[in-house]
Write a protein that holds these residues in place. Sequence first.
Motif, PDB file in Angstrom:
ATOM      1  N   ARG A  20       0.787  -1.073  -0.033  1.00 17.81           N
ATOM      2  CA  ARG A  20      -0.121  -0.117   0.072  1.00 17.81           C
ATOM      3  C   ARG A  20       0.802   1.164  -0.035  1.00 17.81           C
ATOM      4  O   ARG A  20       0.506   2.219  -0.581  1.00 17.81           O
ATOM      5  N   ALA A  21       1.920   1.277   0.694  1.00 23.43           N
ATOM      6  CA  ALA A  21       2.716   2.343   0.905  1.00 23.43           C
ATOM      7  C   ALA A  21       3.476   2.559  -0.689  1.00 23.43           C
ATOM      8  O   ALA A  21       3.657   3.592  -0.899  1.00 23.43           O
ATOM      9  N   MET A  22       3.984   1.771  -1.329  1.00 27.81           N
ATOM     10  CA  MET A  22       4.705   1.557  -2.487  1.00 27.81           C
ATOM     11  C   MET A  22       3.498   2.203  -3.435  1.00 27.81           C
ATOM     12  O   MET A  22       4.037   3.087  -4.249  1.00 27.81           O
ATOM     13  N   ALA A  23       2.522   1.781  -3.536  1.00 27.20           N
ATOM     14  CA  ALA A  23       1.464   2.052  -4.320  1.00 27.20           C
ATOM     15  C   ALA A  23       1.246   3.626  -4.110  1.00 27.20           C
ATOM     16  O   ALA A  23       0.895   4.391  -5.103  1.00 27.20           O
ATOM     17  N   ALA A  24       1.041   4.115  -2.757  1.00 31.14           N
ATOM     18  CA  ALA A  24       0.769   5.408  -2.600  1.00 31.14           C
ATOM     19  C   ALA A  24       1.871   6.204  -3.103  1.00 31.14           C
ATOM     20  O   ALA A  24       1.578   7.733  -3.445  1.00 31.14           O
ATOM     21  N   GLN A  25       3.140   5.896  -3.275  1.00 32.58           N
ATOM     22  CA  GLN A  25       4.281   6.579  -3.792  1.00 32.58           C
ATOM     23  C   GLN A  25       4.756   6.406  -5.169  1.00 32.58           C
ATOM     24  O   GLN A  25       5.468   7.046  -5.766  1.00 32.58           O
ATOM     25  N   GLY A  26       3.747   5.639  -5.950  1.00 35.42           N
ATOM     26  CA  GLY A  26       4.093   5.545  -7.230  1.00 35.42           C
ATOM     27  C   GLY A  26       5.212   4.758  -7.641  1.00 35.42           C
ATOM     28  O   GLY A  26       5.800   4.616  -8.636  1.00 35.42           O
ATOM     29  N   LEU A  27       5.690   3.856  -6.580  1.00 38.85           N
ATOM     30  CA  LEU A  27       6.795   2.700  -6.950  1.00 38.85           C
ATOM     31  C   LEU A  27       6.205   1.583  -7.628  1.00 38.85           C
ATOM     32  O   LEU A  27       5.174   1.115  -7.399  1.00 38.85           O
ATOM     33  N   ALA A  28       7.324   0.838  -8.277  1.00 40.94           N
ATOM     34  CA  ALA A  28       6.935  -0.047  -9.282  1.00 40.94           C
ATOM     35  C   ALA A  28       6.773  -1.361  -8.128  1.00 40.94           C
ATOM     36  O   ALA A  28       7.653  -1.678  -7.259  1.00 40.94           O
ATOM     37  N   LEU A  29       5.426  -2.119  -8.210  1.00 39.99           N
ATOM     38  CA  LEU A  29       5.249  -3.354  -7.691  1.00 39.99           C
ATOM     39  C   LEU A  29       5.818  -4.625  -8.453  1.00 39.99           C
ATOM     40  O   LEU A  29       5.976  -4.484  -9.571  1.00 39.99           O
ATOM     41  N   PRO A  30       6.246  -5.559  -7.545  1.00 36.14           N
ATOM     42  CA  PRO A  30       6.726  -6.688  -8.430  1.00 36.14           C
ATOM     43  C   PRO A  30       5.727  -7.434  -9.070  1.00 36.14           C
ATOM     44  O   PRO A  30       4.591  -7.371  -8.761  1.00 36.14           O
TER      45      PRO A  30
END
Length: 329
Positions: A20-30
């Motif tokens: 959720r934190a990665m998605a909120a910051q626009g980071l690439a998910l595996p």
Amino acid sequence: MQDDDHNDFASAAMVRLLVRAMAAQGLALPPGLPAPAALAGSHVPLDCKRAVVQAVLAQGGPALLLNLARQVHGLQGDPLHRALLGASDVHGLLARWQRLERYVHSGHQVSMLAQDPGRVSLHHHARPGKGGAPLPPESLAVLGVLLGCCEALGVPGLAVHLGGGTALPLSGGPDLAAALATAIAQGHASHWVLHWQPTAVAAMPEAAPTPDPQSTLCDALPWPALAHQIARRVLHDPAGEHSVHALARSQGQASRTLQRHLAAHGLSCRTIATEARTRSAAQWLLDTPHGIAEIGFACGFADQPHFTREFARQVGMTPARYRQAFTAG
């Protein structure tokens, strides 16, 4: 359906938090990540957990991992969030975290080495007989969650030192990355010293979960007013210990006086607390997809067998069968 729901819900919650934190910051998910609904349960494959951590490290190193793990608001609405943020101070938070480790039979644990007013020294290490020491990313993820909880609770003057005295600049930036690199190189990522101003800390007002605590869940029972007051207190924070002494103090009575008043109505603090916790658990089971083990922890049961046993005794069926029977539609 069996009730031995996978107990590693704490690790699954960590994956949910990071994703959720990665998605909120626009980071690439595996790639190949399970659907959000699957992440709400307790069964997150080990390969998935490792892939999420590696994706974080690849995009920002240990500093990003620590900072994402601090975003505990990403778990708001989860039973674990409610249980941890029911604490009133740092020591209460640590006690709940240690109970969580025992509940899930974690291979790693956080031990308190020393404590003073406004200071506690901690070590994240392997539980005896449980295998190897935690890797630095594992320790930093746990530290991040604990820091995030402290920040959510409004702990004043929070500061952290790793190992031999390396201070962590909690504001982030290149200084944080450098400090973590030094601590990891020196083998200090699992030794933490937390500092804060030793004043009273109020529980975070936005910590109410979904569904709400529902302090009226026991109101229909034919109990005296005193019993209902105790039940509401337990329902407000089912994960709390709620000893006889603490409940008596909350009512401005001596322990024996409270016990005597309740006994006159065929009640005890234990029976009231168990009833309240069972009703709270039943609500979570019906209204959310969260795992049975996680719900049992959040509702204050000692372990999953205790939860299954007490729930079945109160309701007439196990938590899993209760959920299956009443959510079939």
